[in-house]
Design an enzyme around this catalytic site. Sequence first.
Site, PDB file in Angstrom:
ATOM      1  CG  ASP A 163      -2.201   2.833  -5.240  1.00 28.31           C
ATOM      2  OD1 ASP A 163      -2.285   1.768  -4.601  1.00 28.31           O
ATOM      3  OD2 ASP A 163      -2.585   2.951  -6.418  1.00 28.31           O
TER       4      ASP A 163
ATOM      5  CD  GLU B 220      -2.384   3.575 -10.939  1.00 26.94           C
ATOM      6  OE1 GLU B 220      -1.762   3.617  -9.869  1.00 26.94           O
ATOM      7  OE2 GLU B 220      -2.720   2.514 -11.485  1.00 26.94           O
TER       8      GLU B 220
ATOM      9  NE  ARG C  56      -5.115   0.328  -0.104  1.00 25.95           N
ATOM     10  CZ  ARG C  56      -4.619  -0.547  -0.975  1.00 25.95           C
ATOM     11  NH1 ARG C  56      -4.875  -1.840  -0.830  1.00 25.95           N
ATOM     12  NH2 ARG C  56      -3.879  -0.142  -1.983  1.00 25.95           N
TER      13      ARG C  56
ATOM     14  NE  ARG D 257      -7.354   4.788 -10.552  1.00 27.04           N
ATOM     15  CZ  ARG D 257      -6.540   3.812 -10.162  1.00 27.04           C
ATOM     16  NH1 ARG D 257      -6.862   2.556 -10.368  1.00 27.04           N
ATOM     17  NH2 ARG D 257      -5.417   4.083  -9.554  1.00 27.04           N
TER      18      ARG D 257
ATOM     19  CG  ASP E 126      -5.127  -0.478 -11.376  1.00 27.92           C
ATOM     20  OD1 ASP E 126      -4.778   0.420 -10.595  1.00 27.92           O
ATOM     21  OD2 ASP E 126      -4.710  -1.648 -11.305  1.00 27.92           O
TER      22      ASP E 126
END
Length: 672
Positions: A518, A452, A565, A421, A423
């Site tokens: 996020d 992303e 989180r 993945r 960023d």
Amino acid sequence: MFTGTLAVAMSQDALSRQVEFRFVAPKGATSVAVVGQFNEWDRARHPMRFEDGAWRVTVEIASGVYQYLFVVDGKQWVKDPHARSVADANGNTNSTLIVEPADYEATPAIPGDGTVTLSAVRHHPDHQDTVRKNRTEVLLRVRTRRGDVGTVEAVPVGIKAAPLRLARSDELYDYWQGVVASPSGEFAYRFRLDGATWLGADGLGPTPSPFVQRPRELPLPNVPRWLEGAVFYQVFPDRFENGDPANDPPGVEPWGSKPTPTNWLGGDLAGVTKRLPHLQELGVTGLYLNPVFKTQSNHGYTTDDYRSVDPRFGNEAELKRLVTMAKDSGIKVLLDGVFNHSGTGYAPFRSVAKEGAASPFAKFFHVLRFPVEEREGQQTYRTFAGVWQMPKLATHEPEVQREIADVGAYWVREYGLAGWRLDVADEVAPECWRVFRKAVKQADPEAYILGEVWGDAREWLQGDMFDGVMNYRWREAVIGYVAGTLRPSELESRLSTIAEDYPDGVAMGLFNILGSHDTERLRRIVPARDRRMIAATLQFTWPGVPCIYYGDEVGMDGGRDPDDRRCMDWSQAGWDFRLLQHYKDLSALRARQPALRVGHVGKIVSLDAQRVFAFRRDAGSNRVWVVTNLGASEAALPLGPGRWGVVAGKGRIAEGSVHVPRRGSAVIARAG
Ligand code: CA
């Protein structure tokens, strides 16, 4: 008390303008900057100066629609009280700036009046406005001024004209698109606006030259097949489970403490390994881990060493153990690669800090002047979002591209990782991703490369960069629907537009999420469980890869970062077991019904008055209807021929229709 105003003055260039920002800050403010999408939210780019009782700066900005804020004393983010506010996909509210092209003032926007506003009209015969859908068809897109044109047709030379449909609009523009057959060789075409005005390669006119391209020579995507049935689970390593207290850093806070931007709570790779049975019971087949490499931050988005695991998360052997144990449970592991920027402890950055221009790594970063100053507000090197701890890598440099590609291939090859993945993928040089893809696919042709990209990701999904993107567009549409702010027909239009924007087959690789590290938690945005269950039903049945953000399956709450989180509560005290069962049912359903893995969407039904959204997916003889009902009363949907049975959710079949209770969903399949 804040007051501010925005003045717009024309520049020489019709497409950009000098925009003056003016802001009255509270007494005692020592610095103010304007940040927004026009400067990548970089606090260092446009500092304001104090003059005549207000802070001011003039910025040249290309026409478009932007979000922005003022930053007072480097830390307080303030909206412009004189501008319209808009919520972004992340739940933040920003101010909106609309920079109109200068020629909008000359004529009003009226369809069919014989005039078309020239500056707004756009068609690029490349990936921007062309998508190779499959072997024989191509999607074409045209932009016009909002409200200026009533019809747009694609007119291929020598072939019948095809109407484009109005796919969407923003404050400035209408976007038209449609799929047309493309010949095998050269493809020549023009557009006709309002039945009278022609658009071609040399602009508007009675007989402009046609656009010419060879769409069948464009690559077609090749999404790894294993994604078709995948169910992913995202874990934020410091917060999932503390499997090894021995690696806790000094000052670690007790499990369950309130998350702050900087605290450490002890979670690690051993904890993820320990909880693999939870994932297995959920039917998970893919695990996406937020960064685990050596770092100075609890979220890991500042990488100091791309080739070693942070000791607070464990070590390389533990990562290997996790990957092996996960594999034995049928779960592949995807790592988070942060290659747009590094941390300040990254060896090449240390070298630049020490040796300045003489460093062999001087070209690894965007250094504006030597020596670099490592402090808040510094303007000596470019960063991600103005954060000095995140120096931006010079990803256009071949040397940097090679290093990133080597790292990508290394972990896939040596540790058997399923892929990456990536960023902030849209701020990295595209060529860097092409090099990265080649190296990673060479290490494993089945590796999954997930970028992303929050918005329209056409540029990255043509087959030469990513297999999928974090599908925040999908999230926004589905949450809007279940929260009641989008009508069923609006959901249909948004989902159709996403599907249309990308080549056929790409949908299978799109990462369909309802939340992430996020965003606010789904639970926070949609408190009602029955609505969240409908969202999950759509997530597991719409084409794409569903990914559960850890804890969402048991109804974990959390506001914006860092509150999203929180620690997973393994005491199970606050767990919502009914919701958890729903998630388990959905992944089992996906495993059983081929149409939910590989089927295309054959039909969509949107009933705004009843607030029903339903669709059918077909894979050979396997046909499945997914019916969601947000309305206040039971909904009935007539079915086609065949014997149908309810396979998930609440519903009953009677008199050739499926009946779904209020605020519920049902999945039904045709048996033969
Ligand atoms: Ca630990």
